[in-house]
Design an enzyme around this catalytic site. Structure first.
Site, short mmCIF file in Angstrom:
data_model
loop_
_atom_site.label_atom_id
_atom_site.label_comp_id
_atom_site.label_asym_id
_atom_site.label_seq_id
_atom_site.Cartn_x
_atom_site.Cartn_y
_atom_site.Cartn_z
N GLY A 205 0.84 -1.21 0.00
CA GLY A 205 0.00 0.00 0.00
C GLY A 205 0.87 1.26 0.00
O GLY A 205 0.58 2.24 -0.70
N ASP A 206 1.95 1.24 0.77
CA ASP A 206 2.87 2.39 0.82
C ASP A 206 3.48 2.64 -0.57
O ASP A 206 3.75 3.79 -0.95
CB ASP A 206 4.00 2.15 1.83
CG ASP A 206 3.47 1.68 3.18
OD1 ASP A 206 2.34 2.07 3.53
OD2 ASP A 206 4.18 0.92 3.87
N1 LIG Z 1 -2.51 -10.37 -4.98
C1 LIG Z 1 -2.01 -9.27 -5.53
N2 LIG Z 1 -1.66 -9.25 -6.83
C2 LIG Z 1 -1.16 -8.15 -7.42
N3 LIG Z 1 -0.98 -6.98 -6.77
C3 LIG Z 1 -1.32 -6.92 -5.47
C4 LIG Z 1 -1.86 -8.05 -4.77
N4 LIG Z 1 -2.10 -7.68 -3.49
C5 LIG Z 1 -1.72 -6.38 -3.39
N5 LIG Z 1 -1.27 -5.93 -4.57
C6 LIG Z 1 -0.77 -4.58 -4.89
O1 LIG Z 1 -0.58 -3.85 -3.69
C7 LIG Z 1 -1.45 -2.71 -3.67
C8 LIG Z 1 -1.88 -2.43 -2.25
O2 LIG Z 1 -2.56 -3.56 -1.73
P1 LIG Z 1 -3.71 -3.47 -0.64
O3 LIG Z 1 -4.96 -3.02 -1.27
O4 LIG Z 1 -3.70 -4.78 0.05
O5 LIG Z 1 -3.23 -2.23 0.24
P2 LIG Z 1 -2.88 -2.11 1.77
O6 LIG Z 1 -3.81 -2.97 2.57
O7 LIG Z 1 -2.80 -0.66 2.07
O8 LIG Z 1 -1.44 -2.71 1.76
P3 LIG Z 1 -0.49 -3.04 2.99
O9 LIG Z 1 -0.55 -4.54 3.09
O10 LIG Z 1 0.81 -2.52 2.53
O11 LIG Z 1 -1.05 -2.34 4.20
C9 LIG Z 1 -2.56 -3.04 -4.64
O12 LIG Z 1 -3.17 -1.87 -5.17
C10 LIG Z 1 -1.79 -3.81 -5.71
O13 LIG Z 1 -1.11 -2.91 -6.56
O1 LIG Z 2 1.60 -0.09 13.16
P1 LIG Z 2 1.37 0.74 11.90
O2 LIG Z 2 2.03 2.07 11.98
O3 LIG Z 2 -0.07 0.80 11.51
O4 LIG Z 2 2.05 -0.07 10.70
C1 LIG Z 2 3.43 -0.32 10.70
C2 LIG Z 2 3.78 -1.29 9.58
O5 LIG Z 2 3.11 -2.54 9.71
O6 LIG Z 2 3.38 -0.71 8.34
C3 LIG Z 2 4.37 -0.89 7.35
C4 LIG Z 2 3.77 -1.48 6.12
O7 LIG Z 2 2.78 -0.66 5.60
C5 LIG Z 2 5.46 -1.75 7.99
O8 LIG Z 2 6.71 -1.37 7.51
C6 LIG Z 2 5.29 -1.52 9.46
O9 LIG Z 2 5.75 -2.58 10.26
#
Ligand SMILES: Nc1ncnc2c1ncn2[C@@H]1O[C@H](COP(=O)(O)OP(=O)(O)OP(=O)(O)O)[C@@H](O)[C@H]1O
Ligand SMILES: O=P(O)(O)OC[C@@]1(O)O[C@H](CO)[C@@H](O)[C@@H]1O
Length: 317
Positions: A248-249
């Site tokens: 997501g970042d």
């Molecule tokens: N299974 C997948 N296949 C392809 N791309 C993916 C997949 N899962 C995540 N992504 C990529 O990662 C981006 C962010 O994913 P997600 O919607 O899970 O965001 P998030 O929950 O903010 O992420 P994070 O796990 O970093 O907190 C998606 O927009 C996509 O580009």
């Molecule tokens: O505890 P928070 O601040 O919600 O999330 C922190 C964290 O899970 O977010 C990043 C991935 O997005 C990791 O690098 C880190 O460990």
């Protein structure tokens, strides 16, 4: 200048365990240490995409030294405030499924808060601030609001990637970019978001309340962009999901880096999505080459055609 602010950085301790058995002694096949925290991840990916940032926030102790050394090696500028307490270690367990245990974070005094506000007070309308991650429990619940109000007073562009109460309270303030995932957006409006169309509908509510660019990411199901006069849907490239930490970042980084480089909103959204997937397919955060490799697979389509919803995107009733 672009600043990121991570109130609660971390070392992300990634442990690969072939078959994790709760309650047993498990042995990791591989381990990795990375600097973590959402704003720090944004600084790292933006650097790889060719855009300089300065990372702000709180670090301390030997773990804080690790974070700063790592950023120094990657030539990322930082101006962290020393808390004299160890920066937390977040465990990222990769096995049959991904599990995370995030530490609580430091006790921050009013002096620490004031030091950060002093830094933020110097930002101008030429600057962008990316506020990302959780707020340590020792800070007042409205700390993000205090920062947002300062940015609004100084004309500083504010991008936010957070969830829960912090996100709820920010809505209604002038915000340049918000990137909730579909769960966070659903939680905000107390609904379940299970389709692109619902994501667009609730994303539009954020845009109506003063958010200039809204990106709703939906993991492997694509992403939606809502802007003042444009709405797009994007697929995501196909590949093996290795690591969702920082995906997501990376979307935030790809979008903001591209906007800073003068690309169109549509292209910035495409690069944002490609960056998210490129990270999802790596052990660490993506590089510019990883993003480039996926770019052709990311197809953007408009959700509005001739002022009406694009019928090809009517996924739900
Ligand atoms: N299974 C997948 N296949 C392809 N791309 C993916 C997949 N899962 C995540 N992504 C990529 O990662 C981006 C962010 O994913 P997600 O919607 O899970 O965001 P998030 O929950 O903010 O992420 P994070 O796990 O970093 O907190 C998606 O927009 C996509 O580009
Ligand atoms: O505890 P928070 O601040 O919600 O999330 C922190 C964290 O899970 O977010 C990043 C991935 O997005 C990791 O690098 C880190 O460990």
């Amino acid at each position: 200048m672009i600043y990121t602010c991570t109130l609660n950085p971390s070392i992300d301790y990634v442990m690969n365990v072939d078959e994790f058995k709760p309650g047993d002694l498990n042995r990791a096949s591989q381990t990795f240490f990375y600097p973590g925290g959402k704003g720090i991840n944004v600084s790292r990916v933006m650097a790889r995409l060719g855009v300089k940032t300065i990372a702000l926030g709180f670090t301390g102790g030997f773990t804080g030294e690790f974070v700063k050394d790592f950023l120094n090696k990657e030539e990322i500028n930082h101006q962290f405030i020393d808390t004299e307490q160890n920066t937390r270690v977040n465990v990222k367990l990769k096995s049959q499924q991904e599990s995370e245990i995030n530490g609580p974070g430091p006790i921050l005094s009013s002096k620490h808060q004031e030091e950060l506000m002093e830094q933020i007070r110097t930002l101008t309308s030429e600057d962008t601030l990316i506020l990302a991650g959780s707020v340590p429990s020792s800070l007042p619940g409205d700390f993000y609001i205090t920062i947002a109000d300062m940015c609004s007073k100084n004309g500083t562009k504010l991008a936010v990637d957070t969830s829960g109460k912090a996100l709820k309270e920010l809505v209604g303030r002038p915000i340049y970019l918000l990137k909730p995932n579909h769960h966070e957006l659903g939680e905000l409006f107390n609904v379940t978001i299970d389709s692109m169309e619902k994501a667009a509908h609730y994303g539009q509510k954020l845009a109506d309340q003063g958010v200039q660019h809204v990106i709703v990411s939906m993991g492997g199901d694509g992403a939606v962009y809502i802007g003042t006069d444009q709405q797009f849907y994007s697929n995501v490239p196909k590949g093996q999901l290795k690591n969702s930490v920082g995906a997501g970042d990376s979307v935030v980084s790809g979008f903001l880096a591209s906007m800073a480089q003068g690309k169109s909103t549509e292209e910035a959204f495409r690069i944002g999505v490609a960056s998210g997937s490129a990270t999802a397919f790596q052990d660490d955060l993506c590089t510019a080459e990883d993003v480039e490799e996926l770019l052709d697979e990311v197809k953007i389509s408009s959700l509005i055609i001739g002022g009406k919803p694009n019928e090809n995107h009517r996924i739900i009733d």
